[in-house]
Design a protein around this motif. Structure first.
Motif, PDB file in Angstrom:
ATOM      1  N   ALA A  97       3.062  -7.340  -0.329  1.00 55.99           N
ATOM      2  CA  ALA A  97       2.438  -7.667  -1.608  1.00 55.99           C
ATOM      3  C   ALA A  97       0.973  -7.243  -1.625  1.00 55.99           C
ATOM      4  O   ALA A  97       0.495  -6.672  -2.605  1.00 55.99           O
ATOM      5  CB  ALA A  97       2.558  -9.168  -1.880  1.00 55.99           C
ATOM      6  N   VAL A  98       0.274  -7.511  -0.520  1.00 55.52           N
ATOM      7  CA  VAL A  98      -1.139  -7.141  -0.432  1.00 55.52           C
ATOM      8  C   VAL A  98      -1.283  -5.623  -0.477  1.00 55.52           C
ATOM      9  O   VAL A  98      -2.159  -5.079  -1.174  1.00 55.52           O
ATOM     10  CB  VAL A  98      -1.779  -7.711   0.847  1.00 55.52           C
ATOM     11  N   GLY A  99      -0.418  -4.917   0.265  1.00 54.41           N
ATOM     12  CA  GLY A  99      -0.465  -3.460   0.265  1.00 54.41           C
ATOM     13  C   GLY A  99      -0.207  -2.876  -1.111  1.00 54.41           C
ATOM     14  O   GLY A  99      -0.908  -1.964  -1.563  1.00 54.41           O
ATOM     15  N   SER A 100       0.814  -3.391  -1.805  1.00 55.55           N
ATOM     16  CA  SER A 100       1.129  -2.914  -3.156  1.00 55.55           C
ATOM     17  C   SER A 100      -0.016  -3.193  -4.120  1.00 55.55           C
ATOM     18  O   SER A 100      -0.361  -2.351  -4.955  1.00 55.55           O
ATOM     19  CB  SER A 100       2.412  -3.586  -3.670  1.00 55.55           C
ATOM     20  N   LEU A 101      -0.597  -4.387  -3.998  1.00 53.47           N
ATOM     21  CA  LEU A 101      -1.704  -4.750  -4.894  1.00 53.47           C
ATOM     22  C   LEU A 101      -2.910  -3.836  -4.674  1.00 53.47           C
ATOM     23  O   LEU A 101      -3.540  -3.386  -5.639  1.00 53.47           O
ATOM     24  CB  LEU A 101      -2.100  -6.207  -4.653  1.00 53.47           C
ATOM     25  N   LEU A 102      -3.217  -3.531  -3.417  1.00 51.55           N
ATOM     26  CA  LEU A 102      -4.341  -2.631  -3.124  1.00 51.55           C
ATOM     27  C   LEU A 102      -4.120  -1.257  -3.748  1.00 51.55           C
ATOM     28  O   LEU A 102      -5.038  -0.660  -4.315  1.00 51.55           O
ATOM     29  CB  LEU A 102      -4.534  -2.501  -1.606  1.00 51.55           C
ATOM     30  N   VAL A 121      -5.929   3.978   2.570  1.00 49.73           N
ATOM     31  CA  VAL A 121      -5.486   3.994   3.971  1.00 49.73           C
ATOM     32  C   VAL A 121      -5.143   2.575   4.438  1.00 49.73           C
ATOM     33  O   VAL A 121      -4.126   2.360   5.104  1.00 49.73           O
ATOM     34  CB  VAL A 121      -6.576   4.610   4.874  1.00 49.73           C
ATOM     35  N   ILE A 122      -5.982   1.608   4.091  1.00 45.01           N
ATOM     36  CA  ILE A 122      -5.716   0.217   4.483  1.00 45.01           C
ATOM     37  C   ILE A 122      -4.392  -0.261   3.881  1.00 45.01           C
ATOM     38  O   ILE A 122      -3.584  -0.927   4.547  1.00 45.01           O
ATOM     39  CB  ILE A 122      -6.871  -0.707   4.032  1.00 45.01           C
ATOM     40  N   ALA A 123      -4.149   0.089   2.617  1.00 44.26           N
ATOM     41  CA  ALA A 123      -2.895  -0.310   1.964  1.00 44.26           C
ATOM     42  C   ALA A 123      -1.698   0.274   2.688  1.00 44.26           C
ATOM     43  O   ALA A 123      -0.694  -0.407   2.930  1.00 44.26           O
ATOM     44  CB  ALA A 123      -2.910   0.143   0.506  1.00 44.26           C
ATOM     45  N   ARG A 124      -1.783   1.566   3.056  1.00 46.95           N
ATOM     46  CA  ARG A 124      -0.671   2.208   3.759  1.00 46.95           C
ATOM     47  C   ARG A 124      -0.493   1.627   5.162  1.00 46.95           C
ATOM     48  O   ARG A 124       0.635   1.504   5.650  1.00 46.95           O
ATOM     49  CB  ARG A 124      -0.907   3.720   3.833  1.00 46.95           C
ATOM     50  N   LEU A 125      -1.583   1.268   5.822  1.00 42.99           N
ATOM     51  CA  LEU A 125      -1.485   0.638   7.143  1.00 42.99           C
ATOM     52  C   LEU A 125      -0.772  -0.713   7.040  1.00 42.99           C
ATOM     53  O   LEU A 125       0.087  -1.041   7.874  1.00 42.99           O
ATOM     54  CB  LEU A 125      -2.882   0.450   7.743  1.00 42.99           C
TER      55      LEU A 125
END
Length: 430
Positions: A97-102, A121-125
């Motif tokens: 959820a955090v990754g998608s939101l970013l 990059v952080i979202a993909r990580l």
């Protein structure tokens, strides 16, 4: 209870299946959307680079998710084997959820400068890390929730949900690009699928919270007392061949998956001159084929065993891929492309559905999530991460449009060495 009873799942069965697979569907939903809007993202978040540099950067950003899978698999796997399968699944979907939101709210380079690509990059990580633990934890929960005669059917929804995510991701992208102007889609429309994923994830978290835990207190206590040795127990005590076999089998299946689902449609566009809209339609075809085929394969694997289906799928894939590519090259056309994808997609489901179940059944309950997650993560990272690149490189270097068929066949034969000595535990106690 016969295996065919799985066609009519009870309320409890539906809840377990939905709770465990919603995160996997969300992962592949984001994966598919990111694949299709990658060129647009490269322009918005890496504008200072050349056109080639933009594509390389967005591809590298895409690839870091693969690199994080084994790491996420190890960390989330140990956590799930200590604290419970539910705990691991709730963690993975929260990270998704955090990754998608970013991805959905990240400012463009024009708005935030260097901060912009860093957020991507952080979202993909985060997405790669969470995906690393998702397959192991969800497959384990389904296996341990199922009667021994229906484990194949329960775990078949792991692959089915991935296909559903691909299909829905492509459909949403098609819908948005159809109803929106190109200018509106480029300005804000591409964010909508990621924001949808971020909104769906909390619902999945709530549903997973109410799922029944399968890690027994005794097993959990053993894991807590012996937890510091979890990584060594994964491959130690004579389990090296189990892990190696699992990586080989997963690698062969993932190579097939990326060749069928992503390389062949891209190949049809770039090498055979088909319109780019074909790629989205092809993803829908592949996703739908896998979604409807996987549960049937699960039932068949409960009746006939996992290993025979894997062997049959690989022999049939090697036999079919050459005439399929040859016919596609000789007379390119959308309908012929879709027919090829349906046939190869059914064989892919026959292979991958059985592999996911068989690999998870190899390992003991006390470190099943860790083992499954790391084995699957390495197989995906090593083989999946390079499949498209190798196929594209082979066609460019050799000039032979049949090169991908030879590469896939070689991988399938070599990875089938993992079947040697592997015990098929269909209907056995795990």
């Amino acid at each position: 209870m016969s295996a065919i009873d799985g066609v009519f799942p009870t309320h409890k069965t539906r809840h377990v299946i939905f709770a465990t697979t919603i995160g996997n569907a969300l992962e592949f939903f984001d994966f598919t959307v990111y694949s299709f809007v990658g060129v647009l993202i490269s322009r918005l978040f890496f504008p200072s680079a050349s056109a080639t540099g933009q594509l390389l950067l967005v591809t590298a950003t895409f690839g870091v998710g693969f690199l994080m899978r084994p790491i996420g698999g190890l960390v989330i796997g140990i956590y799930s084997d200590r604290s419970g399968r539910k705990a691991g699944l709730m963690l993975t979907i929260a990270l998704m959820a955090v990754g998608s939101l970013l991805l959905g709210i990240a400012p463009t380079y024009q708005q935030a400068g260097i901060v912009s690509p860093i957020l991507i990059v952080i979202a993909r990580l985060l997405q790669g890390f969470s995906s690393g633990g998702e397959v192991g934890a969800s497959t384990t929960l389904m296996l341990e929730s199922a009667p021994s005669s229906r484990r194949g059917y329960y775990s078949s929804w792991q692959f089915a949900s991935a296909c559903l995510g691909v299909m829905l991701g492509a459909l949403v992208t098609v819908a948005l690009t159809t109803v929106m102007s190109s200018n509106s889609f480029e300005r804000w429309g591409w964010r909508v699928p990621f924001l949808l994923g971020a909104l769906i994830a909390p619902v999945g978290w709530y549903i997973r919270r109410s799922a029944e835990e399968t890690l027994r207190p005794a097993a959990s206590n053993v894991r807590m007392m012996d937890g510091d040795r979890a990584p060594s127990r994964l491959l130690g005590n004579g389990k090296w061949w189990n892990a190696t076999s699992g990586i080989l089998l997963v690698g062969g299946g993932i190579t097939t998956s990326y060749t069928v689902t992503f390389f062949i449609p891209t190949y049809a566009i770039k090498q055979l001159g088909m319109p780019s809209s074909v790629a989205l339609t092809a993803a829908v075809v592949c996703g739908f084929t896998g979604f409807v085929t996987a549960p049937v394969v699960g039932i068949l694997s409960d009746i006939y065993g996992r290993k025979p289906l894997v062997v049959a799928a690989r022999i049939l894939t090697i036999t079919a891929v050459f005439p399929c590519l040859q016919r596609l090259n000789s007379a390119p056309g959308s309908l012929r492309l879709f027919a090829v994808l349906v046939l190869l997609g059914m064989l892919l489901a026959l292979q991958m559905t059985s592999i996911i179940t068989m690999v998870a059944e190899m390992f003991p309950r006390t470190n099943r999530v860790t083992s499954m997650s790391v084995v699957y993560g390495i197989g995906v990272s090593v083989f999946g991460g390079f499949a498209q690149f190798v196929n594209t490189w082979l066609v460019a270097v050799t000039g032979n449009r049949m090169a991908p068929a030879w590469y896939l066949s070689a991988i399938l034969v070599a990875s089938s060495l993992g079947l040697i000595g592997m015990r098929d535990r269909t209907r056995n106690s795990i």
